[in-house]
Design an enzyme around this catalytic site. Structure first.
Site, PDB file in Angstrom:
ATOM      1  N   GLU A 155      -6.473  -7.772  -1.005  1.00  0.00           N
ATOM      2  CA  GLU A 155      -7.089  -7.627   0.313  1.00  0.00           C
ATOM      3  C   GLU A 155      -8.565  -7.314   0.147  1.00  0.00           C
ATOM      4  OE1 GLU A 155      -5.322  -5.053   3.187  1.00  0.00           O
ATOM      5  OE2 GLU A 155      -3.295  -5.849   2.875  1.00  0.00           O
ATOM      6  N   GLU A 202       0.833  -1.214   0.000  1.00  0.00           N
ATOM      7  CA  GLU A 202       0.000   0.000   0.000  1.00  0.00           C
ATOM      8  C   GLU A 202       0.866   1.261   0.000  1.00  0.00           C
ATOM      9  OE1 GLU A 202      -2.784  -0.378   3.224  1.00  0.00           O
ATOM     10  OE2 GLU A 202      -4.045  -1.760   2.092  1.00  0.00           O
TER      11      GLU A 202
END
Length: 631
Positions: free
Chosen positions: A223, A154
């Site tokens: 995710e 991320e």
């Protein structure tokens, strides 16, 4: 893949096959999917982090994941678990998450940017881990179970913040990973500029609108958030399985071929390992397998049915290009009928047949005729885990009252000014004592019927107990959102020398954001005494003494010797008067119950502290209300 919740600093993860035949072959990809043994595959994965469950649970967790229709398991490789000191790479599960604390103190370091000291440490660790995996023949190309690896996590917000240095770092990280020659694909989640051949992937609650940065790469969801983490003082988040199933079906409908549930089993943040400030010991995440390793229904069962339905469509989905209305001239056919309205049902005609679609739902027709699954139609009973009291009896209760640190005690450091907490403790304890003295004139008016002085203490987090002359004056704390807080309260002072002792408590470490290695914790001031004859007195630049940790920590963990803790002894007692004395340790003995059912400790009668069993730290608890911000 990595946690949005609390372990964003994790930079590497691996995906291990559960049920694919393990033969010597390469794993590749095209625009449709990962290609394993020459065959495109739709893969369902689940995040299960090995340090967040006991090793006795691992076999059962993996079997439940497989029975639930998963193809692979995703897990972090925890840097600070496996390199507790520079160059000392271990594979014993000493629990801790995130970057190792020693990394913060490397000279000239700046985390996750084009910084030579950081890149050196990161490359050394990554190379050692990959080499160990190769030596054990764990990659698919060696006949092992690892089919996919991730580098960084991320990073997009940090790249934008760091600018050209962030761009250079992400390019370096990708090249470094690929040059390790694992012969399995590498991915980067939430990094739209992932350099080729690294695949950029999506994280989030919904990823149907995501597209990879090159048409040659598959659409992957690393995710799919099954719920969310909890923080002390916050709510417990839940995600209805109807919504999760809808999101997954919509992603597959839009051309996705890889879904990883974060989390499939969340587990427990044992000890002091919670991945971020104020994150709770429980990392349940409302996952299909709960914190205790028990199946959560209907989430587990409904997703299992979804996986089965989608697998029946696999060949059609991976050989044809999906269209909205036309079937095309394909040998195999599968249809996903969608109703995106959140409140209104829909009746649609497809292939000369009418179908009823509940609100916010997708129906799956593997043969383009018969609905075998609808994301909104949940059947089966809901599980309600109820922890029942055991017949375990706690006996031989003893207590130990922690001494309030004062200037007469042996201190770790004495210096002018206030020090940042982690720089002193190096995360060896949540607790740091600050102590200073204040001299009050006998002629001061408050000693002769005037209003008592007020002490204000500004803290960067996370909680604070204030003692004046050995007596508890009050407490205050921040929250996960607002970590800074101010204590303000009246204090009892006497003529002459008074001692002010502040016990600062950290509840987790900074774990994300640009330059989070520079984030500060603890009492950094100002510390000001108001209402004395001179007006106010700033104590921030007084001489302060510091002491790391509590006496009881050494007693119950064995980290220190009894000889280093003078005049300490346990006293036979009971729990009846526990609230009358702050900083009290309680110890009892019990016989372990029979069987292998999961056990939990009910701490609702306590307020804030830590639980240790046989010297092992089980975790923090904070069952009462947050300490009030008295500023």
């Amino acid at each position: 893949m990595a946690a949005s919740s609390g372990s964003k600093s994790i930079f590497m993860s691996i995906v291990l096959s559960l049920c694919l035949h393990l033969t010597l072959s390469s794993v590749t990809y095209d625009n449709k999917a990962l290609i394993i043994n020459g065959q495109r595959r739709i893969l369902f994965s689940g995040s299960i982090h090995y340090p967040r469950s006991s090793h006795e649970m691992w076999e059962g967790l993996i079997q439940k994941a497989k029975d639930g229709g998963l193809d692979v398991i995703d897990t972090y490789v925890f840097w600070n678990v496996h390199e507790p000191s520079p160059g000392n790479v271990l594979f014993s599960l000493k629990l801790s998450f995130g970057f190792p604390v020693w990394l913060k103190f490397v000279q000239g370091i700046s985390f996750r940017t084009d910084n030579k000291p950081f890149k050196h440490a990161m490359q050394n660790f990554t190379q050692k881990i990959v080499l160990m995996m190769k030596d054990e023949k764990l990659f698919k190309s060696q006949g092992g179970p690892i089919i996919l690896s991730q580098i960084e996590n991320e990073y997009e917000p940090e790249r934008e913040e760091f600018g050209s240095a962030g761009e250079a770092y992400i390019k370096w990280a990708a090249e470094m990973a690929v040059e390790l020659n694992t012969e399995v694909p590498w991915v980067m989640c939430k990094e739209e500029d992932a350099p080729d051949p690294v695949i950029n992937t999506c994280n989030g609650f919904y990823c149907h609108s995501f597209s990879p940065n090159k048409p040659s790469k598959p659409k992957m969801w690393t995710e799919a958030w099954t719920g969310w983490f909890s923080d002390f003082g916050g709510q417990n988040y839940q995600r209805p399985v109807e919504d999760l199933a809808f999101a997954v079906a919509r992603f597959i409908q839009k051309g996705g071929s890889f879904v990883n549930y974060y989390m499939y089993h969340g587990g427990t943040n044992f000890g002091r390992t919670a991945g971020g400030p104020f994150i709770t010991t429980s990392y349940d995440y409302d996952a299909p397998i709960d914190e205790y390793g028990l199946i959560r229904e209907p989430k587990y069962g409904h997703l299992k049915k979804l996986h089965k339905a989608i697998k029946l469509c696999e060949n059609a989905l991976l050989t044809a290009n999906s269209t909205v209305t036309s079937l095309g001239n394909y040998e195999e056919c599968a249809a996903f009928l969608s109703n995106y309205h959140t409140e209104s049902a829909a009746r649609v005609t497809f292939n000369n047949k009418q179908y009823n679609l509940p609100p916010w739902s997708i129906s799956i027709l593997p043969d383009c005729k018969n609905i075998i699954f609808n994301t909104a139609n949940v059947t089966g009973q809901r599980s309600h885990v109820q922890m029942l009291p055991t017949n375990v009896t706690f006996h031989s209760w003893e207590t130990f009252n922690e001494d309030v640190f004062s200037l007469e005690d042996d201190s770790t450091i004495t210096t002018v000014g206030l020090l940042e907490q982690l720089n002193v403790t190096r995360d060896t304890s949540d607790y740091l004592w600050y102590s200073t003295s204040v001299n009050i004139s006998s002629s001061d008016s408050f000693l002769h019927g005037g209003e008592r002085p007020t002490l204000s203490v500004q803290s960067r987090g996370h909680a604070l107990h204030v003692f004046v002359n050995g007596q508890l004056t009050g407490s205050a704390s921040g929250t996960r959102t607002y970590k800074r807080f101010t204590f303000r309260g009246n204090v009892n002072l006497h003529a002459g020398v008074n001692t002010i002792s502040l016990l600062s408590i950290a509840v987790g470490l900074p774990n994300n954001g640009p330059h989070f290695e520079s984030y500060k914790t603890g009492v950094l001031g100002p510390v000001v005494l108001h209402g004395i004859d001179e007006g106010k007195r700033d104590l921030s630049w007084h001489k302060w003494s510091y002491k790391i940790g509590l006496q009881g920590e050494a007693m119950v963990t064995g980290l220190g010797s009894q000889s280093s803790i003078p005049f300490v002894s346990w006293v036979p007692s009971s729990l009846e008067h526990k609230k009358q004395q702050p900083l009290t340790w309680y110890k009892a003995y019990f016989d372990a119950p029979e069987g292998d059912e999961p056990l939990a400790m009910d701490m609702s009668s306590m307020n804030k502290g830590q639980v240790l069993i046989n010297g092992q730290n089980i975790g923090r608890y904070w069952t009462g209300t947050m300490f009030p911000d008295l500023g």
